[in-house]
Write a protein that holds these residues in place. Sequence first.
Motif, PDB file in Angstrom:
ATOM      1  N   THR A 285       0.828  -1.204   0.000  1.00  0.00           N
ATOM      2  CA  THR A 285       0.000   0.000   0.000  1.00  0.00           C
ATOM      3  C   THR A 285       0.863   1.256   0.000  1.00  0.00           C
ATOM      4  OG1 THR A 285      -0.111  -0.095   2.397  1.00  0.00           O
ATOM      5  CG2 THR A 285      -1.941  -1.055   1.194  1.00  0.00           C
ATOM      6  N   GLY A 286       2.182   1.080  -0.116  1.00  0.00           N
ATOM      7  CA  GLY A 286       3.065   2.252  -0.131  1.00  0.00           C
ATOM      8  C   GLY A 286       3.014   3.039   1.164  1.00  0.00           C
TER       9      GLY A 286
ATOM     10  N   LYS B 158       5.912   5.377   2.876  1.00  0.00           N
ATOM     11  CA  LYS B 158       6.379   6.656   2.333  1.00  0.00           C
ATOM     12  C   LYS B 158       6.131   7.780   3.327  1.00  0.00           C
ATOM     13  CE  LYS B 158       5.876   4.905  -2.208  1.00  0.00           C
ATOM     14  NZ  LYS B 158       5.531   5.066  -3.594  1.00  0.00           N
TER      15      LYS B 158
ATOM     16  N   ASN C 255       9.664   8.067  -4.934  1.00  0.00           N
ATOM     17  CA  ASN C 255       8.430   8.212  -5.699  1.00  0.00           C
ATOM     18  C   ASN C 255       7.278   8.495  -4.737  1.00  0.00           C
ATOM     19  OD1 ASN C 255       6.120   7.845  -7.132  1.00  0.00           O
ATOM     20  ND2 ASN C 255       6.559   5.744  -7.776  1.00  0.00           N
ATOM     21  N   PRO C 256       6.766   9.707  -4.730  1.00  0.00           N
ATOM     22  CA  PRO C 256       5.760  10.048  -3.726  1.00  0.00           C
ATOM     23  C   PRO C 256       4.384   9.483  -4.051  1.00  0.00           C
ATOM     24  CG  PRO C 256       6.116  11.897  -5.172  1.00  0.00           C
ATOM     25  CD  PRO C 256       7.003  10.791  -5.673  1.00  0.00           C
ATOM     26  N   LYS C 257       4.252   8.925  -5.252  1.00  0.00           N
ATOM     27  CA  LYS C 257       2.933   8.463  -5.688  1.00  0.00           C
ATOM     28  C   LYS C 257       2.532   7.184  -4.983  1.00  0.00           C
ATOM     29  CE  LYS C 257       3.364  10.091 -10.332  1.00  0.00           C
ATOM     30  NZ  LYS C 257       3.954   9.470 -11.477  1.00  0.00           N
ATOM     31  N   ALA C 258       1.267   6.910  -4.988  1.00  0.00           N
ATOM     32  CA  ALA C 258       0.753   5.633  -4.531  1.00  0.00           C
ATOM     33  C   ALA C 258       1.108   5.340  -3.096  1.00  0.00           C
ATOM     34  CB  ALA C 258       1.246   4.499  -5.419  1.00  0.00           C
ATOM     35  N   SER C 259       0.698   6.213  -2.206  1.00  0.00           N
ATOM     36  CA  SER C 259       0.789   5.897  -0.792  1.00  0.00           C
ATOM     37  C   SER C 259      -0.631   5.875  -0.262  1.00  0.00           C
ATOM     38  CB  SER C 259       1.624   6.959  -0.077  1.00  0.00           C
ATOM     39  OG  SER C 259       1.391   6.895   1.293  1.00  0.00           O
TER      40      SER C 259
ATOM     41  N   ARG D  69       4.248   2.367  -9.526  1.00  0.00           N
ATOM     42  CA  ARG D  69       5.508   2.042  -8.830  1.00  0.00           C
ATOM     43  C   ARG D  69       5.965   0.643  -9.182  1.00  0.00           C
ATOM     44  NH1 ARG D  69       3.236   0.209  -3.510  1.00  0.00           N
ATOM     45  NH2 ARG D  69       5.304   0.491  -2.669  1.00  0.00           N
TER      46      ARG D  69
END
Lengths: 263, 160, 372
Positions: A134-135, A138, C214-218, C226
């Motif tokens: 689910t990332g 980050k 990569n800040p996307k998809a959190s 990703r």
Amino acid sequence: MADKKKTGLLASIGDSQIWKSIFRTGVPVTRRQRMMGVLNSVFLHLHPVRLPKHAVKLKYTWCMGGLSFFLFLVLTISGILLMFYYRPTVEYAYTDIMDLSEQVPLGIMREIHRWGAHAMVIAVWLHMFRVFMTGSYKPPREFNWAVGVIMLFLTLLLSFTGYLLPWDQLAIWAITVGANMARATPFLGHEGPGASLLAIGDINLVSMTSDIRFALLGGRFVGEGALLRFYVLHCVGLPFIIAILMAVHFWRVRKDGGISTPV
Amino acid sequence: MKRRKFITWLSVGWLAFAGATGGFFTMIIRFLFPNVLFEPPQSFKVGFPSDFQLNQVDERFKQSQAVWLVRTAEGMYALSTVCTHLGCTPNWLITDNKFKCPCHGSGFRKSGINFEGPAPRPLERYRIVLAEDGQVLVDKSVKFQYEKGQWDSPEAFLTT
Amino acid sequence: MLDGIKAFLDILSKPQISFTLIIFIFPFVIPPTMWFEKWHRKLGLHLLWTRKGGLYMFAFITIILLLGFFDENFGKILGKPDNVPIIILIYSVFFFLWLSMSSAYKNDERMARGEKVEEDYGPDEKVLVWPDLVYIEMIALILMTVFLLVWSIGLPAPLEEAANPSLSPNPAKAPWYFLGLQEMLVYFDPWLAGVIFPTLIIVGLMALPYVDDNPKASGYYSFANRRASIFIFLFGFLTLWVFLIVVGTFFRGPNWNFFGPFEEWSVAKVVPLTNVNLSEYVWVKMLRIGLPSHPLVREVVGIVIVVLYFGLPPVILARGKLRGLVERLGATRYALVIFLALSMMALPIKMYLRWTINLKYIIAIPESFFNI
Ligand code: HEM
Ligand code: FES
């Protein structure tokens, strides 16, 4: 509908002085009561009061973090019970374990502890897997991910130290092989690269009785000293550290903005 | 107080603090290493040279002392039963004329030299001498490693 | 017919073959670049993450395991109480892989259509923890408890014979979650396989959020945004970890020899394990002048190779393909990433060197325990 005042056994318990002194709010029926119930409980307020809708879905979290924690609790309780019967000495360890299943009624405490430990290792891996997919590692959750990695490592160590305690063939040979890897640690183990450089004249600073493996085993081989050290680490040392880290972990889940949400 | 003097005191203070902390951690680490070890004695007698059959690996002391004794035409040596890979106990296979470690498959010749599997070096030999009564004395506190050229030292091999 | 299948599976599962197959198939299943993505679609592999694909995978694993349970040899190993967790691991890893990938694909399609992801209910859509979450938690705890109780009543915890320091069991195995490491021990010395690699795994995992910029998809499942990082993570997790555990548990028998799943674990199986150092290849077999006595001279070729392996690719890639990465991450983080990646690739490389030319060590300085 839920707001309607009920009168019944439940409601009168909820209105009693004892209940109120413990839970403050009555039986959680109204929205306000439910929110206050979570807020006022030292355990429940690990959770926020309200959550985004996806965060309570099984499909999102798999509940794996929660299950890891639950299994940790199961292991703590069953482990404490096992300690009543187990003596960590070469003389008694094996027979104590053998007696466990015979001399105690409903003797499945050892099974619960052992299979629970396996299950916890799997649950923690799967939890990490879901956090990755689910990332959720980050920003701003980088630090909590790092805390998690350390707990994963500690979970494996807990399992590994527990492996020695039955003192059977499986146990001592797995630990012999494992501990001998420590012997090969660069500079710190007496068969590691660089260890022979650490010498004053003829005296090796890192020798069989002064290296990291010795510190782990408390002896030159897996014997009495190792059993006691592993026992203490398994029952007190590592659970203590991992419990502190879990507190940090849960605190940070909330402080980092709760379960990750789409941005 | 003068500024100079204050800084001096401050650094003395910090140094003392660092020293005390360092000392404390040294103590903790030293605590892991006891002065006395309760482990079996390291040297023992194994009998007279004639008790050992020629060119055989003698396994009588494997269980109690973790050594193999081998007698050849020239003399005797004492081999450690600890695999140099990760410390399992290899088995002596008479038919194959080799020691074979069950853990990761290392093989050693009768001399102790490794020739197959992951073991990085030969088995270790222990000090072996004749005691005053003519018995063979093995002393495990002194070991000889082939790759360091130590097998040539007089006490690594008992000439009979 | 059945015997034929079994014999075929035995051959297939040899590490040389199965590992090669996995390495080749993996990028088509989890495509890291658009080129692989094209083939992924063409071959229909994206259907794996549909409901039907999931059922097929489930059926496939179950059939193999059933075949195993009723086989005389494989059944003995599968039936060991301590191996039950591995079977649970296999099923749960595949299930959750399927679950997360299918959610990710659904979200990717939604985003391609310009819709919101499934997890996105908007900022105002909130639910109360009591009762919505606490009930789910309670049900999960109860199910887990039931599961554990059934497991514990049904399967007594094993206890082997009392410890005997002079008799190593054959094979002697580490706990299952360390069998990946034990498998590495076949190819690397303990200081690498047992100390350095585990440390790098921990460091690498901890560094992950700091190097994945990569800040996307959190906060939602997604693949298209990703793919590279998911590919790397799953490659490490599934092949270098879970797969090696399965190999270590099911396929490593007496004397740590490899056995196909349906083969009998016979102590008598002889596999020549005579391996040769690189220095011997160079000085003795090629130059025919014998080994030089000074270790540094003797190992000079290996040392140069290792230094070049870690030194050249970062520089070349920084100028070429990965220039963008260097600019985004800066030199330090770039160096860390590439060092970790090269270390990870060192494992398969050493495996292949062992299988093809029986290489034991690239650098062998046993005098100071420095063997690579
Ligand atoms: C020792 C065992 C562990 C316990 C008991 C634990 C417990 C939890 C719990 C209860 C949550 C709340 C959400 C959920 O259930 O998924 C959570 C979230 C989280 N965990 Fe863990 N965890 C453990 C290990 C780990 C590991 C190994 C990692 C990663 C390497 C990790 C990283 C995280 C992160 C980043 C979050 C936030 C996820 C989000 O916001 O969506 N934890 N943990
Ligand atoms: S311990 Fe003997 S081969 Fe590994």
